[in-house]
Motif scaffolding. Structure first.
Motif, mmCIF file in Angstrom:
data_model
loop_
_atom_site.group_PDB
_atom_site.id
_atom_site.type_symbol
_atom_site.label_atom_id
_atom_site.label_comp_id
_atom_site.label_asym_id
_atom_site.label_seq_id
_atom_site.Cartn_x
_atom_site.Cartn_y
_atom_site.Cartn_z
ATOM 1 N N SER A 1054 0.834 -1.194 0.000
ATOM 2 C CA SER A 1054 0.000 0.000 0.000
ATOM 3 C C SER A 1054 0.871 1.248 0.000
ATOM 4 O O SER A 1054 1.931 1.289 0.612
ATOM 5 N N ILE A 1055 0.417 2.222 -0.774
ATOM 6 C CA ILE A 1055 1.109 3.507 -0.844
ATOM 7 C C ILE A 1055 0.233 4.498 -0.090
ATOM 8 O O ILE A 1055 -0.954 4.660 -0.426
ATOM 9 N N ASN A 1056 0.766 5.135 0.910
ATOM 10 C CA ASN A 1056 0.010 6.057 1.765
ATOM 11 C C ASN A 1056 -1.281 5.408 2.290
ATOM 12 O O ASN A 1056 -2.326 6.035 2.337
ATOM 13 N N GLY A 1057 -1.186 4.152 2.651
ATOM 14 C CA GLY A 1057 -2.329 3.489 3.274
ATOM 15 C C GLY A 1057 -3.330 2.908 2.297
ATOM 16 O O GLY A 1057 -4.308 2.301 2.702
ATOM 17 N N LYS A 1058 -3.114 3.109 1.005
ATOM 18 C CA LYS A 1058 -4.052 2.550 0.024
ATOM 19 C C LYS A 1058 -3.372 1.400 -0.724
ATOM 20 O O LYS A 1058 -2.296 1.571 -1.299
ATOM 21 N N PRO A 1093 10.480 7.512 -1.528
ATOM 22 C CA PRO A 1093 9.594 7.239 -0.385
ATOM 23 C C PRO A 1093 10.194 7.770 0.915
ATOM 24 O O PRO A 1093 11.392 7.647 1.152
ATOM 25 N N LYS A 1094 9.287 8.355 1.768
ATOM 26 C CA LYS A 1094 9.733 8.915 3.053
ATOM 27 C C LYS A 1094 9.987 7.807 4.068
ATOM 28 O O LYS A 1094 10.905 7.881 4.869
ATOM 29 N N ASN A 1105 3.681 -1.042 3.816
ATOM 30 C CA ASN A 1105 3.097 0.277 3.568
ATOM 31 C C ASN A 1105 4.218 1.270 3.279
ATOM 32 O O ASN A 1105 5.183 1.374 4.037
ATOM 33 N N VAL A 1107 5.187 5.246 2.553
ATOM 34 C CA VAL A 1107 4.737 6.632 2.638
ATOM 35 C C VAL A 1107 5.553 7.466 1.656
ATOM 36 O O VAL A 1107 6.770 7.480 1.719
#
Length: 1108
Positions: A1054-1058, A1093-1094, A1105, A1107
RNA sequence: GCGGGCGUGGCGAAAUUGGCAGACGCACUAGACUUAGGAUCUAGCGCCUCACGGCAUGUGGGUUCGAGUCCCUCCGCCCGCACCA
């Protein structure tokens, strides 16, 4: 062969009955080594009503049956009994109407119930069946009644004890004899007096009390049998009536019933209902002294000592130490005016002894002549602007029987002679009467109970219940008419009306005043029906600012509402009271500044210190009325010798229910048992103090419905014991119920009484447990789903649901059994009722669509679905699965037959798994097995051939599917999530079907797993698999983690929770390695949109996941 | 009024410790096989969109990398008690 559930289910039901498959064994001796651990699964036994079971009833039975079967497979010695709560009103009402003996009706209903239960394939141990109406059973109900009759509750030991320990206390005078016989010793009492005294202690006792009388049923009812002012059964009005009644002293157990809830695994809602019903409140009982009314109500008959006491000891007792101090101080610091007057009146210069600074009530009078009951006050300046203060003081002193004359400082100093003359005149005018001669004297107090002593300074009036005994005594002449009128008015209004008129405020002033124990202020005493006679002391101190009921009353009668609690937040006292136990005390003398909770403690301490009252715990719980003026119940084993109630000798039990000519009360209003010929008892000759040969009348009331059900769980342990209600060995082994399933409607009735009897029996050393059931589950109610048809007014045309808007129609219920998926069967409808024979229809899409709504299942709504019909059509296994599949056991849900095809399909799929497979009609097996075609769905053709399994080793996938199921179903059953296990069966069977699994190793285990839910088909398959014994004791399969083990896992990325995609990654990798793998994926990089990605969160085996 | 429980597709519902929302089933749609289908099989089925994609667990906010799940606000439903001082 095809799956014929009718044949197969019947076959296995007969097999189980014949082989006594479900019989529980009582190990003997119980501690015998190697015995299987016990497990007791109990259903609330039914009252066999004439209507039979509907689909809602079996829900709990199916759930408990699944659990019982599961526990047997787990190797437990399972006790799973069933019986009938066979005494009760409906059978008797029917008997009154038809003259048929209730025993016959009951017997018929029981056989119908039995048949319906058998059809469900429930694994009951019928060898232990009990019926509460069976003399062999109620013998022991009567026996327990006598145990309770011969016991008392010793508050000191906190235990039920036999009556002889009480008599010992009386004999040794450790306990004083109560009430009317207070001045007598035990040894001085005659038999009748002793009986009366003991009656106040017995756990089953006879007393004169207000009871719920139901005229339509001709009997009294317990509180839990009355709902909203009408009888729970039948809905007839109930009124309060004072009657001599048998009751059970359940209140003695209030605290234990409350505290022991902690230790049992029952639903929070049931526990809360019980707590509510017991209604414990901690507070203080406190006395408010009354100001005797000026007009004498009652001539006192005071002794000399009382007279003397009143003459000199004029101070309020509790204030005496303080007043004494003040008066001493005052004497040292007399004002000039006071000094002048004192010099003139001291040493009996006026012919009477005058005292200075003498405490009266809570005040200190400047001068007083006790002989003449005259108070002389010299007012300082303060009195000029404190008129109210003086008035209050005057009233109070008047109340104490003093007259009062006042002089100003100026008068005393400058006109001394005139003042002295006035005093002389007053003294010669004659004395005011003593309060003891006018008013109510010492006992003139109102006792109140409050949980909020912190608000004591906010009291602005008091209210008595209309039934309060003081009302009549304290009412002044001027108010008498109004008060009497009011009491008459409230009496005529039944409880029901009082309840219906919650919002109506009514009351009347008595004309009397009480004295505030702390401020000395006078407080008007009112009568109001918002105060209940039955709770606390039947009187309240009203704090309108902080009690909503007092607030409403005060607003209505325009009484003051002094505020004494400062809420934490803004509060508008002009619209409502502030009832919360939050905030700080204000205007409250010694309580000022304290938080409510601390103030309550402090106030109680102070009240106790000053002797104004004592800490008190009150319960809402009332003793349970036990006698019923009815026929169809257990006779109460009591006879009356010279009016003294005595126990029938144990040897003469049971007292058999006699035959009567009619099931109605006698002409004199006696209960039906009074009709019985020679309803008398002849005591055993050898029992002491009996005249030989004489016989005495037996009690004519019977026990209530809850008597037999309050101990039946114990009888199942040893159902045929003729010597004891349950043997020590049996109860030692079975202990208590491990799982109890039943409706929540018994929360405050049966479930409280059974706990009560259990505790009493425990105290008496008869059983080893203090609670009947460790775990309780309340199955939800199955509501009905009603169907409607719409008839066009004044025609015989019926219009389909979605077209009805165009017509003026009448809506009526239609039998749901002639409707399927909301589509009406037109032919059946025409046959259903004569008047429909020529019905015409306006259809939509060629169908008549009915309206539908969820309602309670009842005959009158034509929405009752009968389990027999369901079994006839789909089979018991299918019904069992479907009832479980509907949703969580504890949830209420509407019955909807529509979905049942799902579980029906499942059973057929399961069946096919064990037979040679094919798809559709194309790949029919070789041989004669042609698909059987049928016009009738009931004999739906199944496309399988003969039974077939292979002995090949199962594949990894097959094992995984099976062990996933073992794990899930085991978990599901343990947490009573039966609906999800049905889903899991479906999943597994679908998977195995896809895998074309025919491996014995898999199918063997699957049959066991399914067997608690669908026992008939499981037995059949088990049998086909070549086992000769029932599947019941086959042993629950063991879950093996290794079969679920996977090498890799499709990680959701998931990218940013999605979640964007899934990535197959080896489970052997650690966090960092997974991250590396994910970050190197081109697919993943796409989502970065060029940015780095952070942060990356990796949860091995679960998710990644990122972010951005 | 007080107490308890609950709120997720058209419907019954699942999601067990905060980790892919809607498993499983009903209903529905299309197809296959069929003389036929209320049997069986295959596929589809939260909403918006042609699509890319976006929005979704009663409402609004918060905590968190991440919330149906935890915290707060409000709304609604069910059950129990209801003048209990």
């Amino acid at each position: 062969m095809e799956y014929n559930f009718k044949e197969i289910e019947k076959k296995w039901q007969q097999y189980w009955a014949k082989n006594k498959t479900f019989v529980a064994v009582n190990p003997s001796p119980p501690e015998k080594a190697g015995v299987r651990p016990k497990f007791y699964v109990l259903d609330m036994f039914p009252y066999p009503s004439g209507a039979g079971l509907h689909v809602g009833h079996p829900l709990g039975y199916i759930a408990s049956d699944i659990y019982a079967r599961y526990k047997r497979l787990k190797g437990f010695n399972v006790l799973h009994p069933m019986g009938f709560d066979a005494f009760g009103l409906p059978a008797e009402q029917y008997a009154i109407q038809t003259g048929q003996h209730p025993a016959i009706t009951t017997e018929q209903n029981i056989s119908r119930y039995r048949e319906q239960l058998d059809n469900l394939g429930l694994s009951f141990d019928w060898d232990r069946e009990v019926r509460t109406s069976d003399p062999a059973y109620y013998k022991w109900t009567q026996w327990i009644f006598l145990k309770l009759f011969n016991s008392w509750y010793n508050e000191e030991t906190g235990k039920t004890e036999p009556l002889n320990t009480l008599e010992e206390k009386f004999k040794s005078q450790k306990l004083k004899v109560k009430s009317e016989t207070a001045n007598k010793n035990w040894s001085d009492l005659n038999e009748k007096e002793r009986s009366d005294v003991l009656m106040d202690y017995r756990l089953a006792y006879l007393s004169e009390a207000y009871v719920n009388w139901c005229p339509a049923l001709g009997t009294v009812l317990a509180n839990d049998e009355v709902k909203d002012g009408v009888s729970e059964r039948g809905g007839y009005p109930v009124e309060k009536k004072k009657m001599k009644q048998w009751s059970m002293r359940i209140t003695a157990f209030a605290d234990r019933l409350l505290n022991d809830l902690e230790g049992i695994d029952w639903s929070e809602s049931i526990k809360e209902q019980q707590r509510n019903w017991i209604g414990k409140s901690v507070g203080v009982e406190l006395k408010f002294r009354l100001i005797p009314s000026p007009s004498p109500m009652k001539k006192g008959t005071n002794s000399v000592s009382a007279h003397e006491k009143y003459k000199y000891e004029t101070a309020e007792k509790s204030f005496w130490p303080l007043l004494k101090l003040y008066s001493k101080e005052n004497r040292k610091n007399l004002t000039d005016a006071e000094k002048i007057i004192w010099e003139a009146v001291r040493d009996s210069k006026l012919g009477y002894k005058i005292r200075r600074q003498h405490p009266i009530n809570i005040f200190i009078a400047d001068f007083v002549c006790l002989d003449k009951r005259l108070v002389i006050e010299i007012d300082g300046d303060i009195h000029d602007h404190q008129k109210e203060y003086d008035e209050e003081r005057t009233l109070l002193l008047n109340g104490e029987g003093f007259s009062i004359i006042r002089f100003t400082n100026n008068e005393a100093i400058n006109h001394t002679e005139e003042v002295i003359q006035k005093i002389r005149n007053e003294l010669s005018a004659g004395a005011s009467p003593f309060p003891s001669e006018t008013g109510l004297g010492d006992e003139a107090c109102i006792d109140i109970f409050t949980t909020r002593p912190d608000t004591i300074f906010g009291v602005s009036y008091m209210t008595l219940a209309p039934e309060h005994e003081l009302v009549d005594k304290i009412t002044t002449d001027s108010q008498r008419a109004a008060v009497q009128n009011y009491i008459l008015e409230t009496k005529n209004r039944s409880d029901r009306e009082r309840m219906a008129e919650v919002k109506r405020i009514s009351g009347v002033f008595t004309g009397a005043y009480a004295i505030h124990p702390f401020t000395g202020k006078q407080i008007p005493v009112w009568v109001g029906d918002y105060v209940l006679a039955g709770y606390g002391t039947g009187a309240v101190m009203a704090v309108p600012a902080h009690d909503s009921r007092d607030y409403a009353f005060a607003t209505h009668f325009n009484l003051p509402k002094p505020q004494v609690i400062q809420p934490k937040t803004e509060w508008d006292f002009s619209t409502s009271s502030y009832d919360e136990k939050e905030g700080t005390c204000i205007n409250s003398d010694f309580l000022n500044g304290l938080h409510v909770k601390d103030a309550i403690k402090k106030a109680i301490d102070e009240i106790e210190k000053r002797g104004l009252g004592t800490r008190q715990i009150n319960y809402r719980l009332r003793d349970a009325v036990f006698g019923r003026q009815r026929y169809w119940g257990e006779p109460i084993p009591i006879y009356y010798e010279n009016g003294i109630p005595k126990a029938v000798d144990e040897k003469d039990l049971p007292v058999i229910l006699p035959e009567v000519d009619k099931y109605l009360p006698t002409e004199d209003g006696e209960p039906p048992l009074a009709r019985a010929n020679n309803w008398k008892y002849r005591p055993h000759p050898q029992t002491p103090s009996k005249e030989e040969g004489s016989s005495f009348p037996l009690e004519t009331t019977t026990m209530p419905g809850w008597a037999g059900s309050s101990w039946y769980y114990l009888r199942y342990m040893d159902a045929h014991n003729e010597k004891e209600f349950v043997s020590k060995d049996a109860v030692q082994y079975w202990q208590d119920v491990d799982l109890y399933i039943g409706g929540s409607e018994h929360a405050t009735g049966h479930l409280l009484y059974v706990r009560f009897w259990t505790k009493a029996l425990y105290d008496l050393g008869l059983i080893p447990v203090i609670e009947p059931a460790k775990k309780l589950i309340n199955q939800g109610m199955i509501q009905g789903r009603s169907n409607f048809v719409y008839r066009i007014k004044d025609t015989n045309k019926f219009v389909s649901k979605n077209l009805k808007a165009n017509y003026d129609t009448n809506t009526s219920n239609v039998d749901v059994n002639i409707v399927e998926d909301d589509v009406l069967d037109l032919d059946k409808f025409r046959q259903w009722r004569e008047e429909n024979a020529n019905a015409e229809f306006i259809l939509e899409d060629g169908k008549y669509i009915c309206g539908a709504e969820v309602e309670k299942m009842s005959k009158s709504k034509w929405n009752v679905v009968n389990p027999d019909d369901m079994i006839e059509k789909y089979g018991a296994d299918c019904l069992r699965l479907y009832e479980m599949f509907l949703g969580p056991l504890e949830l209420s849900k509407p019955w909807n037959t529509n979905g049942i095809s799902g579980t029906s399909n499942f059973i057929r799929k399961l069946w096919r798994l064990y037979h040679q497979k094919h798809v559709g009609n194309k790949q029919l097996a070789v041989g004669n097995e042609q698909p059987i075609r049928s016009e009738d769905i009931n004999q739906a053709p199944l496309h399988f051939s003969k039974f077939h399994v292979s002995d090949e080793a199962p594949s990894k996938k097959e094992l995984k599917s099976l062990h996933k199921l073992i794990k899930k179903v085991t978990d599901d059953i343990e947490r009573f999530s039966f609906n999800t296990s049905v889903s899991n069966f479906m999943i597994c069977v679908n998977e195995l079907t896809d895998l074309k699994c025919d491996k014995r190793a898999i199918l063997d285990t699957l049959a066991i797993l399914v067997s608690p839910y669908a026992p008939h088909v499981a037995e059949e398959l088990w049998n086909l698999l070549g086992h000769s014994e029932s599947v019941t004791y086959a042993g629950w399969p063991e879950f093996k983690e290794e079969f679920l083990a996977e090498d890799s896992f499709a990680y959701p990325i998931s990218i940013n929770g999605k979640t964007k995609l899934n990535l197959e990654i080896s489970l052997a990798l650690n966090k960092d390695e997974i991250e590396k793998e994910v970050m190197s994926s081109e697919e993943v990089k796409k989502f970065f949109h060029g940015q780095l990605p952070k942060k990356v969160i990796v949860v091995p085996g679960r998710i990644v996941n990122i972010v951005v």
